[in-house]
Design a protein around this motif. Structure first.
Motif, PDB file in Angstrom:
ATOM      1  N   UNK A  43      70.236  26.569  38.498  1.00 24.39           N
ATOM      2  CA  UNK A  43      69.828  26.258  37.131  1.00 24.39           C
ATOM      3  C   UNK A  43      70.608  25.072  36.570  1.00 24.39           C
ATOM      4  N   UNK A  44      71.880  24.944  36.939  1.00 21.66           N
ATOM      5  CA  UNK A  44      72.643  23.756  36.539  1.00 21.66           C
ATOM      6  C   UNK A  44      72.046  22.490  37.146  1.00 21.66           C
ATOM      7  N   UNK A  45      71.660  22.579  38.420  1.00 27.66           N
ATOM      8  CA  UNK A  45      71.014  21.426  39.068  1.00 27.66           C
ATOM      9  C   UNK A  45      69.688  21.094  38.394  1.00 27.66           C
ATOM     10  N   UNK A  46      68.965  22.114  37.969  1.00 24.42           N
ATOM     11  CA  UNK A  46      67.696  21.887  37.274  1.00 24.42           C
ATOM     12  C   UNK A  46      67.922  21.123  35.977  1.00 24.42           C
ATOM     13  N   UNK A  49      68.718  17.481  36.812  1.00 17.74           N
ATOM     14  CA  UNK A  49      67.537  16.752  37.279  1.00 17.74           C
ATOM     15  C   UNK A  49      66.587  16.442  36.132  1.00 17.74           C
ATOM     16  N   UNK A  50      66.420  17.350  35.186  1.00 20.91           N
ATOM     17  CA  UNK A  50      65.541  17.098  34.038  1.00 20.91           C
ATOM     18  C   UNK A  50      66.074  15.948  33.185  1.00 20.91           C
ATOM     19  N   UNK A  51      67.387  15.918  33.007  1.00 12.67           N
ATOM     20  CA  UNK A  51      67.969  14.818  32.244  1.00 12.67           C
ATOM     21  C   UNK A  51      67.833  13.488  32.961  1.00 12.67           C
ATOM     22  N   UNK A  64      70.393  17.455  28.817  1.00 12.69           N
ATOM     23  CA  UNK A  64      69.958  18.814  29.119  1.00 12.69           C
ATOM     24  C   UNK A  64      71.179  19.608  29.578  1.00 12.69           C
ATOM     25  N   UNK A  65      71.276  20.866  29.170  1.00 10.28           N
ATOM     26  CA  UNK A  65      72.369  21.717  29.625  1.00 10.28           C
ATOM     27  C   UNK A  65      71.910  23.163  29.620  1.00 10.28           C
ATOM     28  N   UNK A 149      61.666  18.894  39.438  1.00  7.74           N
ATOM     29  CA  UNK A 149      63.067  19.313  39.369  1.00  7.74           C
ATOM     30  C   UNK A 149      63.236  20.733  39.902  1.00  7.74           C
ATOM     31  N   UNK A 150      62.290  21.614  39.619  1.00  8.56           N
ATOM     32  CA  UNK A 150      62.338  22.983  40.143  1.00  8.56           C
ATOM     33  C   UNK A 150      62.297  22.991  41.667  1.00  8.56           C
TER      34      UNK A 150
END
Length: 325
Positions: A43-46, A49-51, A64-65, A149-150
């Motif tokens: 979830x941190x990587x997600x 990646x979104x940011x 994003x966080x 990103x997912x």
């Protein structure tokens, strides 16, 4: 003839397959998020990646966080966002199931302003009207980025695509399972233009149960968003750094009285000979043993042994020698 209404009910089927029994127990017990450290990392990587996906689209700084992860009932998660969010329904073929990604009203309003170049000087929109066509198109764009990103984030434990099937503005239509089914919800804080919004991800527990062994592992040495070009540049710059070495031919311990008695012109005898090894030091730490010599009219040192930092000498096993002036 026996009345069907009074006929005894058929006995419940008894599960004898160990895998089926285990699945039923896990489904009823719910997920213990503390025992799934990989899920937190994913979830941190997600969020990262979104940011990163927005950086080349907007001029303002976006952030994003991951703000929280919790388990509960699917219906309870959706009721909180009723008439206040846009939901994207994703199909994960590798999991044979669906997940839900939601964007709340504040996130969408802020995202539209960021994409169209606003600087945040105007007051934030607080109208709870129906979403406009532009806002829904922006939501579609965000969902497409989240899907990619997912796929990258969950690639740590399971390879599957995430295909956006439809979007919904009413949570009662955002159905991917029974409202009473167990699920995991992750909330992500979105910040831009000194404003904030929320993205939420809801995953049915039935999809995560087969991944429990992988999600329970601790991935060592994981480094997110590592840039190989930056690593190469750092290594190159470090290798260019200048280091001062000091060659110590011999060390002599003197008392303070002996030092005070030294006179100009006095000669201090040394026990060292041309064959004596010389110690090379850097930053007051012993590094190498070397021998003195001459090459092309200059005094040189030939390194022939490494001084281990634990105090024990280590031979240069490959036989290579360096010359230091």
């Amino acid at each position: 003839m026996q009345n069907p209404a009074t006929r005894p009910a058929a006995p419940a089927a008894i599960l004898r397959d160990p895998a089926g029994i285990r699945a039923r127990i896990q489904e009823a017990a719910g997920l213990s998020l503390d025992r799934l450290p990989m899920l937190q990392l994913i979830l941190d990587r997600l969020a990262t990646a979104c940011g990163d996906a927005l950086k080349h689209r907007v001029a303002s700084t976006v952030f994003y966080a991951l703000s929280g992860v919790e388990s509960g009932r699917f219906g309870e998660f959706l009721d909180v966002h009723e008439n206040n969010a846009v939901a994207g329904i994703f199909h994960a073929p590798g999991w044979d199931g669906h997940i839900l990604v939601g964007l709340d009203r504040d996130l969408l309003y802020t995202m539209v302003e960021v994409l169209f170049g606003a600087d945040g000087s105007e007051p934030a929109i607080e109208d709870e009207r129906a979403f406009s066509a532009i806002e829904l198109r922006v939501a579609q764009m965000v969902f497409e980025q989240v899907g990619k990103a997912l796929e990258g984030a969950f690639g740590l434990v399971s390879q599957t695509a995430f295909r956006l099937e439809r979007t919904e503005t009413r949570m009662e239509f955002a159905v991917i399972g029974r409202r009473t089914n167990n699920a995991v919800q992750a909330k992500f804080l979105f910040q831009a233009l000194n404003r904030s919004g929320e993205m939420f991800l809801v995953i049915p527990q039935a999809l995560l149960n087969p991944l429990r062994p992988s999600l329970a592992k601790v991935l060592t040495g994981e480094s997110t968003a590592r840039d190989p070009r930056w690593s190469s540049q750092i290594a190159a710059e470090v290798q260019k750094a200048e280091v001062t070495l000091r060659a110590v031919l011999e060390e002599r311990h003197l008392t303070l009285g002996e030092i005070a008695g030294l006179k100009v012109g006095q000669v201090i005898g040394l026990d060292a000979t041309p064959a004596t090894r010389i110690k090379l030091e850097g930053n007051d730490r012993p590094l190498f043993w070397a021998h003195a010599g001459q090459a092309q009219g200059a005094y040189v040192l030939r390194i022939d042994e490494v001084i281990a930092q634990d105090g024990k000498d280590s031979k240069n096993k490959d036989g290579a020698h360096g010359l230091a002036g």
